[in-house]
Structure formats: structure tokens, C-alpha cells
Design a protein around this motif. Structure first.
Motif, PDB file in Angstrom:
ATOM      1  N   GLU A   1      49.609  31.470 -54.868  1.00 56.76           N
ATOM      2  CA  GLU A   1      49.791  30.867 -55.268  1.00 56.76           C
ATOM      3  C   GLU A   1      47.703  29.951 -55.977  1.00 56.76           C
ATOM      4  O   GLU A   1      48.053  29.669 -57.434  1.00 56.76           O
ATOM      5  N   ASP A   2      46.561  30.713 -55.054  1.00 55.16           N
ATOM      6  CA  ASP A   2      45.630  30.724 -55.070  1.00 55.16           C
ATOM      7  C   ASP A   2      44.756  31.590 -55.921  1.00 55.16           C
ATOM      8  O   ASP A   2      43.798  31.747 -56.254  1.00 55.16           O
ATOM      9  N   ASN A   3      45.993  32.222 -56.136  1.00 54.01           N
ATOM     10  CA  ASN A   3      45.354  34.031 -56.874  1.00 54.01           C
ATOM     11  C   ASN A   3      45.137  34.111 -58.123  1.00 54.01           C
ATOM     12  O   ASN A   3      43.562  34.468 -58.895  1.00 54.01           O
ATOM     13  N   ILE A   4      45.219  33.252 -59.133  1.00 51.05           N
ATOM     14  CA  ILE A   4      45.061  32.980 -60.378  1.00 51.05           C
ATOM     15  C   ILE A   4      43.371  32.020 -60.625  1.00 51.05           C
ATOM     16  O   ILE A   4      42.530  32.784 -60.834  1.00 51.05           O
TER      17      ILE A   4
ATOM     18  N   ASP B   1      40.756  47.520 -79.821  1.00 49.49           N
ATOM     19  CA  ASP B   1      39.244  46.494 -80.786  1.00 49.49           C
ATOM     20  C   ASP B   1      39.626  45.614 -80.306  1.00 49.49           C
ATOM     21  O   ASP B   1      38.323  45.011 -80.594  1.00 49.49           O
ATOM     22  N   THR B   2      40.445  44.433 -80.150  1.00 51.87           N
ATOM     23  CA  THR B   2      40.032  43.053 -79.172  1.00 51.87           C
ATOM     24  C   THR B   2      41.407  43.265 -78.391  1.00 51.87           C
ATOM     25  O   THR B   2      42.499  43.335 -77.182  1.00 51.87           O
ATOM     26  N   LEU B   3      40.790  42.206 -77.461  1.00 44.49           N
ATOM     27  CA  LEU B   3      40.753  41.878 -76.118  1.00 44.49           C
ATOM     28  C   LEU B   3      41.104  40.521 -75.824  1.00 44.49           C
ATOM     29  O   LEU B   3      39.934  40.014 -75.811  1.00 44.49           O
ATOM     30  N   ARG B   4      41.783  39.973 -75.590  1.00 42.59           N
ATOM     31  CA  ARG B   4      41.913  38.228 -75.052  1.00 42.59           C
ATOM     32  C   ARG B   4      43.120  38.039 -74.237  1.00 42.59           C
ATOM     33  O   ARG B   4      44.055  39.016 -73.792  1.00 42.59           O
ATOM     34  N   ILE B   5      42.376  37.560 -72.213  1.00 47.66           N
ATOM     35  CA  ILE B   5      42.903  37.179 -71.098  1.00 47.66           C
ATOM     36  C   ILE B   5      43.103  35.825 -71.253  1.00 47.66           C
ATOM     37  O   ILE B   5      41.451  35.543 -71.150  1.00 47.66           O
ATOM     38  N   GLU B   6      44.149  35.216 -71.567  1.00 45.88           N
ATOM     39  CA  GLU B   6      43.801  33.671 -70.404  1.00 45.88           C
ATOM     40  C   GLU B   6      44.824  33.779 -68.856  1.00 45.88           C
ATOM     41  O   GLU B   6      45.373  34.181 -69.161  1.00 45.88           O
ATOM     42  N   LYS B   7      44.218  32.801 -68.500  1.00 46.00           N
ATOM     43  CA  LYS B   7      44.592  32.247 -67.556  1.00 46.00           C
ATOM     44  C   LYS B   7      45.780  30.867 -68.000  1.00 46.00           C
ATOM     45  O   LYS B   7      45.402  30.167 -68.400  1.00 46.00           O
ATOM     46  N   LEU B   8      46.857  30.847 -67.854  1.00 42.43           N
ATOM     47  CA  LEU B   8      48.164  29.881 -67.642  1.00 42.43           C
ATOM     48  C   LEU B   8      48.386  29.492 -66.227  1.00 42.43           C
ATOM     49  O   LEU B   8      49.213  29.988 -65.530  1.00 42.43           O
TER      50      LEU B   8
ATOM     51  N   PRO C   1      50.834  27.494 -63.595  1.00 41.09           N
ATOM     52  CA  PRO C   1      49.506  27.989 -62.261  1.00 41.09           C
ATOM     53  C   PRO C   1      49.651  28.663 -61.973  1.00 41.09           C
ATOM     54  O   PRO C   1      48.376  29.563 -60.900  1.00 41.09           O
ATOM     55  N   ASP C   2      50.212  30.068 -62.761  1.00 39.84           N
ATOM     56  CA  ASP C   2      50.306  31.475 -61.977  1.00 39.84           C
ATOM     57  C   ASP C   2      50.577  32.832 -63.375  1.00 39.84           C
ATOM     58  O   ASP C   2      51.193  33.746 -62.535  1.00 39.84           O
ATOM     59  N   THR C   3      50.353  32.843 -64.438  1.00 38.71           N
ATOM     60  CA  THR C   3      50.181  33.419 -65.102  1.00 38.71           C
ATOM     61  C   THR C   3      49.018  33.580 -65.824  1.00 38.71           C
ATOM     62  O   THR C   3      48.164  33.244 -65.946  1.00 38.71           O
ATOM     63  N   LEU C   4      49.131  35.277 -66.269  1.00 37.58           N
ATOM     64  CA  LEU C   4      47.924  35.622 -66.756  1.00 37.58           C
ATOM     65  C   LEU C   4      48.614  35.885 -68.161  1.00 37.58           C
ATOM     66  O   LEU C   4      49.626  37.237 -68.485  1.00 37.58           O
TER      67      LEU C   4
END
Length: 199
Positions: free
Chosen positions: A1-4, A23-30, A32-35
Motif C-alpha cells: 500500500e506504500d507503492n503509490i 495531445d494531452t496526458l494527465r496523471i493523478e494520484k488518488l 490511498p492506492d489508485t492512479l
């Protein structure tokens, strides 16, 4: 669970941009454990060739991805994209704006319209001038079409060409070139002729 917490967002961005034309790229960390990854592929409109280099050009007229010689051979066989030979710029590099968007739109329109009406295949497209913006299209019947670009100029020019073929120039095998750049006038020259005709 620490991987994020250890996740390297920059590395993933680099990988995705190498794999896809984006054209567009957006990466969000959600936590506790989701990208959450949002991406939109860039739309390519034409293949642009200058010297030994080939690029995909987007709808805004910017060279955004270099094409290898092997890839180019495949695209030339499939005729998936219009191919433009650049006779204007000295050098083209990735990220360069090579043509205005409205002029590029005219080239795309011609590439789609000519095979439909009057049913003419395109052999090569050469971008010959940027002031004013002009193009020379060599068709599979062997003659050249000289046309202006920009401001949706291509549509009325091709309409004039279609009218010329239906009303006056029904036999085209001896034509050297047809010039539709000058308003309502059309000029054409037959092979071996000393002067040119017009309407």
C-alpha cells in the motif's frame, strides 16, 4: 500500500509519450492506492517530408512525431495519409510549425475531394510557397494543379475545376497544368503548346 508514495510519475509520463502520440496526458494520484490516467491521442493529418526527414503533422500544422524510413514506406503503400513535400523551409525539426492550420485544411480537403470529383488520384503534393501560400498537386493523369491555400480557398477552386471538366475540358490527356489560383479565372496549358488557354 506504500507503492503509490514511491510511484515515479515522470517516468510513466515519458513511457506513455514514447508509446503513443498524445495531445494531452494527465496523471493523478488518488490516495490511498489508485492512479487516474487521462490521455488523448494527437490527431495526425498529413505526412510532411523535407529532405531525408519525415514527420506527422497535427491539425494545427506542427510537426510532432518523426517517421522512420521503414514506417514511411508502409504509409506510402497504404495511402492512409496525404503526403506533402516541403519546398519552402530549409530545415524542419520536431515541434516546428510548418504550415498554417487553414492552409493545411485546404490540402486535406483537396486530398479527399479530388479522388471523388472529378475522380483523379493524387501522385504528389508539394507545398511551394508560404507567402502567398500555394501548393502544386501532381495527379495520376500526369498534369499539375496549381492552387492557393488558406481561408478555405480550396473548395471554390476545386468547384471551378469540376465545372471546367464538365463544360469545356473533357479530354485531359494532353494537359500540362491547370492553374486555379486567380479568382474566377482558370488557366491551363496543353503539352507542346506555346501559349495557355483560359476561361
Amino acid at each position: 500500500e506504500d507503492n503509490i508514495f514511491l510511484f515515479n510519475q515522470g517516468a510513466l509520463t515519458d513511457i506513455l509519450r514514447r508509446m503513443y502520440m498524445l495531445d494531452t496526458l494527465r496523471i493523478e494520484k488518488l490516495y490511498p492506492d489508485t492512479l487516474h490516467i487521462t490521455l488523448e491521442e494527437k490527431v495526425s493529418s498529413v505526412i510532411w517530408i523535407k529532405n531525408e526527414k519525415s514527420f506527422f503533422v497535427d491539425l494545427q500544422g506542427t510537426a510532432f512525431k518523426e517517421i522512420t524510413p521503414q514506417e514511411l514506406t508502409g504509409f506510402l503503400k497504404t495511402k492512409q495519409y496525404p503526403v506533402v513535400q516541403d519546398a519552402v523551409h530549409e530545415v524542419v525539426e520536431m515541434g516546428n510549425k510548418v504550415i498554417e492550420a487553414d492552409a493545411l485544411g485546404d490540402i486535406i480537403y483537396a486530398a479527399q475531394r479530388l479522388p471523388e470529383d472529378p475522380g483523379i488520384g493524387i501522385t504528389t503534393i508539394a507545398y511551394t510557397s508560404n507567402l502567398p501560400q500555394e501548393v502544386e498537386i501532381v495527379v495520376d493523369e500526369g498534369w499539375k494543379l496549381l492552387a492557393s491555400l488558406g481561408g478555405r480557398a480550396m473548395e471554390p477552386q476545386l468547384q471551378k475545376l469540376s465545372t471546367l471538366f464538365h463544360e469545356k475540358l473533357k479530354e485531359r490527356k494532353n494537359i500540362s497544368y491547370i492553374d486555379v489560383r486567380y479568382g474566377e479565372k482558370i488557366f491551363y496549358k496543353e503539352k507542346g503548346a506555346t501559349g495557355r488557354g483560359g476561361t
